[in-house]
Design an enzyme around this catalytic site. Sequence first.
Site, PDB file in Angstrom:
ATOM      1  N   ASP A 144       0.901  -1.130   0.220  1.00 44.10           N
ATOM      2  CA  ASP A 144       0.128   0.156   0.296  1.00 44.10           C
ATOM      3  C   ASP A 144       0.605   1.067   0.644  1.00 44.10           C
ATOM      4  OD1 ASP A 144      -1.585  -2.325   0.897  1.00 44.10           O
ATOM      5  OD2 ASP A 144      -2.672  -1.109   1.903  1.00 44.10           O
ATOM      6  N   HIS A 146      -0.857   4.204  -0.505  1.00 43.59           N
ATOM      7  CA  HIS A 146      -2.243   5.512  -0.514  1.00 43.59           C
ATOM      8  C   HIS A 146      -2.039   6.655  -0.323  1.00 43.59           C
ATOM      9  CE1 HIS A 146      -5.044   2.763   1.397  1.00 43.59           C
ATOM     10  NE2 HIS A 146      -4.433   1.960   2.046  1.00 43.59           N
ATOM     11  N   ASP A 173      -4.067  -0.325  -3.477  1.00 46.16           N
ATOM     12  CA  ASP A 173      -4.416   0.486  -2.540  1.00 46.16           C
ATOM     13  C   ASP A 173      -3.385   1.649  -2.883  1.00 46.16           C
ATOM     14  OD1 ASP A 173      -6.016  -0.594  -1.538  1.00 46.16           O
ATOM     15  OD2 ASP A 173      -5.623  -0.301   0.988  1.00 46.16           O
ATOM     16  N   ASP A 176      -5.966   6.880  -2.204  1.00 48.75           N
ATOM     17  CA  ASP A 176      -6.966   7.258  -0.796  1.00 48.75           C
ATOM     18  C   ASP A 176      -5.882   7.743   0.231  1.00 48.75           C
ATOM     19  OD1 ASP A 176      -9.551   7.437  -1.653  1.00 48.75           O
ATOM     20  OD2 ASP A 176      -9.973   5.502  -0.810  1.00 48.75           O
ATOM     21  N   ARG A 177      -6.406   8.650   1.224  1.00 47.86           N
ATOM     22  CA  ARG A 177      -5.565   9.094   2.462  1.00 47.86           C
ATOM     23  C   ARG A 177      -4.856  10.465   2.867  1.00 47.86           C
ATOM     24  NH1 ARG A 177      -7.798   5.866   6.422  1.00 47.86           N
ATOM     25  NH2 ARG A 177      -8.556   3.901   6.311  1.00 47.86           N
ATOM     26  N   ASN A 205      -8.648  -2.739  -2.152  1.00 46.66           N
ATOM     27  CA  ASN A 205      -9.580  -2.803  -2.200  1.00 46.66           C
ATOM     28  C   ASN A 205     -10.240  -0.428  -2.631  1.00 46.66           C
ATOM     29  OD1 ASN A 205      -7.639  -2.240   0.312  1.00 46.66           O
ATOM     30  ND2 ASN A 205      -9.436  -1.724   1.748  1.00 46.66           N
ATOM     31  N   HIS A 206      -9.099  -0.058  -2.261  1.00 45.37           N
ATOM     32  CA  HIS A 206      -9.383   1.189  -2.119  1.00 45.37           C
ATOM     33  C   HIS A 206      -9.508   1.645  -3.729  1.00 45.37           C
ATOM     34  CE1 HIS A 206      -9.965   2.458   1.841  1.00 45.37           C
ATOM     35  NE2 HIS A 206      -9.105   1.766   2.553  1.00 45.37           N
ATOM     36  N   HIS A 257      -3.649  -8.388  -3.498  1.00 40.39           N
ATOM     37  CA  HIS A 257      -3.983  -7.727  -2.106  1.00 40.39           C
ATOM     38  C   HIS A 257      -4.619  -7.442  -0.999  1.00 40.39           C
ATOM     39  CE1 HIS A 257      -4.598  -3.729  -0.261  1.00 40.39           C
ATOM     40  NE2 HIS A 257      -5.513  -3.771  -0.097  1.00 40.39           N
ATOM     41  N   ARG A 360     -13.371  -5.512  10.345  1.00 39.44           N
ATOM     42  CA  ARG A 360     -13.627  -4.247   8.583  1.00 39.44           C
ATOM     43  C   ARG A 360     -15.143  -4.535   7.906  1.00 39.44           C
ATOM     44  NH1 ARG A 360      -8.123  -3.599   5.803  1.00 39.44           N
ATOM     45  NH2 ARG A 360      -6.505  -4.778   6.376  1.00 39.44           N
ATOM     46  N   HIS A 387      -2.556  -4.759   2.736  1.00 39.63           N
ATOM     47  CA  HIS A 387      -3.931  -4.117   2.980  1.00 39.63           C
ATOM     48  C   HIS A 387      -3.660  -4.202   3.661  1.00 39.63           C
ATOM     49  CE1 HIS A 387      -8.105  -4.213   2.975  1.00 39.63           C
ATOM     50  NE2 HIS A 387      -8.096  -5.844   3.521  1.00 39.63           N
ATOM     51  N   ASP A 563     -22.891  20.192  -3.147  1.00 34.92           N
ATOM     52  CA  ASP A 563     -22.238  20.730  -3.414  1.00 34.92           C
ATOM     53  C   ASP A 563     -21.249  21.152  -5.215  1.00 34.92           C
ATOM     54  OD1 ASP A 563     -21.163  23.611  -3.629  1.00 34.92           O
ATOM     55  OD2 ASP A 563     -19.279  22.697  -2.279  1.00 34.92           O
ATOM     56  N   ASP A 565     -20.579  23.232  -7.549  1.00 36.39           N
ATOM     57  CA  ASP A 565     -19.704  23.926  -7.649  1.00 36.39           C
ATOM     58  C   ASP A 565     -18.705  23.958  -7.255  1.00 36.39           C
ATOM     59  OD1 ASP A 565     -21.375  25.383  -5.711  1.00 36.39           O
ATOM     60  OD2 ASP A 565     -21.992  27.044  -6.935  1.00 36.39           O
ATOM     61  N   GLU A 574     -31.620  22.204   0.823  1.00 39.93           N
ATOM     62  CA  GLU A 574     -30.782  20.563   0.171  1.00 39.93           C
ATOM     63  C   GLU A 574     -30.594  20.185   1.788  1.00 39.93           C
ATOM     64  OE1 GLU A 574     -28.493  22.395  -4.036  1.00 39.93           O
ATOM     65  OE2 GLU A 574     -27.738  23.025  -1.574  1.00 39.93           O
ATOM     66  N   ASP A 603     -27.217  28.937   9.655  1.00 39.34           N
ATOM     67  CA  ASP A 603     -26.448  29.694   8.897  1.00 39.34           C
ATOM     68  C   ASP A 603     -26.616  31.277   9.346  1.00 39.34           C
ATOM     69  OD1 ASP A 603     -26.921  30.869   6.737  1.00 39.34           O
ATOM     70  OD2 ASP A 603     -28.937  30.354   6.490  1.00 39.34           O
ATOM     71  N   ASN A 605     -25.254  34.046   8.950  1.00 42.14           N
ATOM     72  CA  ASN A 605     -25.325  35.291   8.499  1.00 42.14           C
ATOM     73  C   ASN A 605     -26.933  35.372   7.873  1.00 42.14           C
ATOM     74  OD1 ASN A 605     -25.461  33.542   6.254  1.00 42.14           O
ATOM     75  ND2 ASN A 605     -23.369  34.533   5.010  1.00 42.14           N
ATOM     76  N   ASP A 607     -28.694  33.616   5.090  1.00 41.40           N
ATOM     77  CA  ASP A 607     -28.394  34.566   3.724  1.00 41.40           C
ATOM     78  C   ASP A 607     -29.057  32.947   2.675  1.00 41.40           C
ATOM     79  OD1 ASP A 607     -26.542  32.305   3.402  1.00 41.40           O
ATOM     80  OD2 ASP A 607     -25.024  33.572   2.842  1.00 41.40           O
ATOM     81  N   SER A 609     -28.327  30.135   2.695  1.00 43.94           N
ATOM     82  CA  SER A 609     -27.179  28.623   2.728  1.00 43.94           C
ATOM     83  C   SER A 609     -26.337  28.615   3.749  1.00 43.94           C
ATOM     84  CB  SER A 609     -26.599  28.965   1.286  1.00 43.94           C
ATOM     85  OG  SER A 609     -27.143  29.952   0.246  1.00 43.94           O
ATOM     86  N   GLU A 614     -18.599  25.328   7.924  1.00 42.47           N
ATOM     87  CA  GLU A 614     -18.783  26.095   8.870  1.00 42.47           C
ATOM     88  C   GLU A 614     -18.596  24.685   9.957  1.00 42.47           C
ATOM     89  OE1 GLU A 614     -18.699  31.025   7.846  1.00 42.47           O
ATOM     90  OE2 GLU A 614     -20.515  29.398   8.367  1.00 42.47           O
TER      91      GLU A 614
END
Length: 633
Positions: A144, A146, A173, A176-177, A205-206, A257, A360, A387, A563, A565, A574, A603, A605, A607, A609, A614
Amino acid sequence: MARLEMRRRYTLNIFQSIEYAEEQTQLQLSNFFTFMMDHYAQMNEQHPGPDLISDILSNSIEGQKKLLDYETIEVPDSYDGPRLSFPLSVSDTNILLHAFKQEKILHARYVLQLFHEIKKFLKQMPNVVHLTTSYSKQITVCGDLHGKLEDLLLIFYKNGLPSPENTYLFNGDFVDRGKNSTEILIILFAFLLVYPNNLHMNRGNHEDPIMNLRYGFTKEVMLKYKIHAKKILCLLEDIYSLLPLATIIDSKVLILHGGISDTTDLDFLTSIERSKYKSSLKPPRPDSERNILIHKGSGGQQDDVRNGAIVDIRLLDSSLHLPDMTAELTVNEQKEWKQVVDIMWSDPKNQNGCLPNSFRGGGCYFGPDITKKLLDRYNLKMLIRSHECKQEGYELSHNGKVITIFSASNYYDEGSNRGAYLKLCPDLIPRFVQYQVSKCTRKLTLNQRMSAVEDSALRALQEQLFAHRSDLIKAFKEYDPDDTGKISISDWASSMEAVLHLDLPWRTLRSRLARLVSDGWVEYLSCFEDLHIEKSIKAVQPSLVETLYRYKADLEIVFNIIDKDHSGLISIDEFRQTWKLFTSHLHISIDDATIDDLAHSIDSNKDGSIDFNEFLEAFQVVHKFERKDSNRR
């Protein structure tokens, strides 16, 4: 030295137990992600079309056509990264290595072309690759990585670059990470095209789109490649499914693996259509309108998959009122799927037999007798697998017949483990090379390094305690009917294991997690004194805060997909709809008014969204107190 070794072992055990618990959660929740892929767009009338997970990972014919349009992507003159020319040559691989050392990013046009060429190449590969040491005289096996580019570069520095005289096998693998999964894939794929007989890759597996959603690679690609990310991810889904599943060297050494089970059949494995398995977390669907989803097994309703880890195939909970999804796997399809899952997810154990890998949640535990049976059946000498992170980068088990090789050093934290690779010559005697990428740790003493890693592991464990605070307190109070706030050490340890299922030495860890009172009993609420939510959210019940913290990694996946964009903002509506789907799936009872209160509290402020960063920070657990001996580090 004995005390230091004990600390080393339980520190790695903590990290590993938490990691495997997360993987089990991922397997249990993979049906939710599948459900989101197939049905969120239909249920969300305000956002029609496949604009969520299905939009990212869809593999439609139209999407495939778009993948071939890399030639229309212009590389601007202002681009200062590496430029490739196809077909690739050795100079191109050198250019990539030099550029990635300088933290340059390869342009999407070249990435898409490279991945397209790799897809064409991998289609020609068999499920099980046969190699020989007679030509290159040695084969180097790496475990791995990773996303840890520094480890790959260090391996190449110590052992030399791939070439006709220097053959490599990378055992899954790759992603990831770590933060450089993209660069690792690009380098390995480039060398694979330049030296197709001297660089080889097994699937891990990743190498799985659903795993990538949780463990960071999807997010890495989206951040680095933005408008082209979906094309890259879609193409990678096909590439994953075309990677070979296993390799055999000199007809004597099997390399895959994860491991094997009592039903692993190498002859059968060579005949399956591996491209059907886009993700090992769910079986292939007969058609796009039908679906099979995975739940955590409870012992197995179907005999032929009982000893594998994914032991229970059911329909999604009918309480969600979804369209009828009645697809069923044939016996042969079940057997195929189990073969794929077992070789990518299984782990060896010291006891004989084959049991579901409940730790696992995928694959199985296989004992020395299972190893011997398979090796004898195919006249093999040994099994090499990866693994699992190992303290020294490698480990021998089953009387030396099973070798685990793990190549990502500092996997859990700086100084947590060495990496290693092994070299096989014609005598097939494994020769191990260990290393560790060093940054700040080389200035510390051995004890200081150990203390730093130990503290990091204990912090991660304390956060697990907080995430299950209500359940833990309930378990503690069962041993404290008089509400004294105290229980015995034995009862405390039993409660911890019963709730967290981490298989840790709780008595040893007690002194670092909870306080003893003068009579020698544990003051169990002291487990939570060092933890608190950084920001208080008004009008939110404490149990909801705990629930949100426990599942925030899964919510982050879903919200990042909503999200589209990548603005960091999602609408209140949402948020509300997604959280309602999530709580329905997990059978968490939270009324709409509470969800709305939560959304409007975040939220700040007003607005309309929510800044999801945060949101995550709002449920960030912090440690109020530093260790008294921190100045010794």
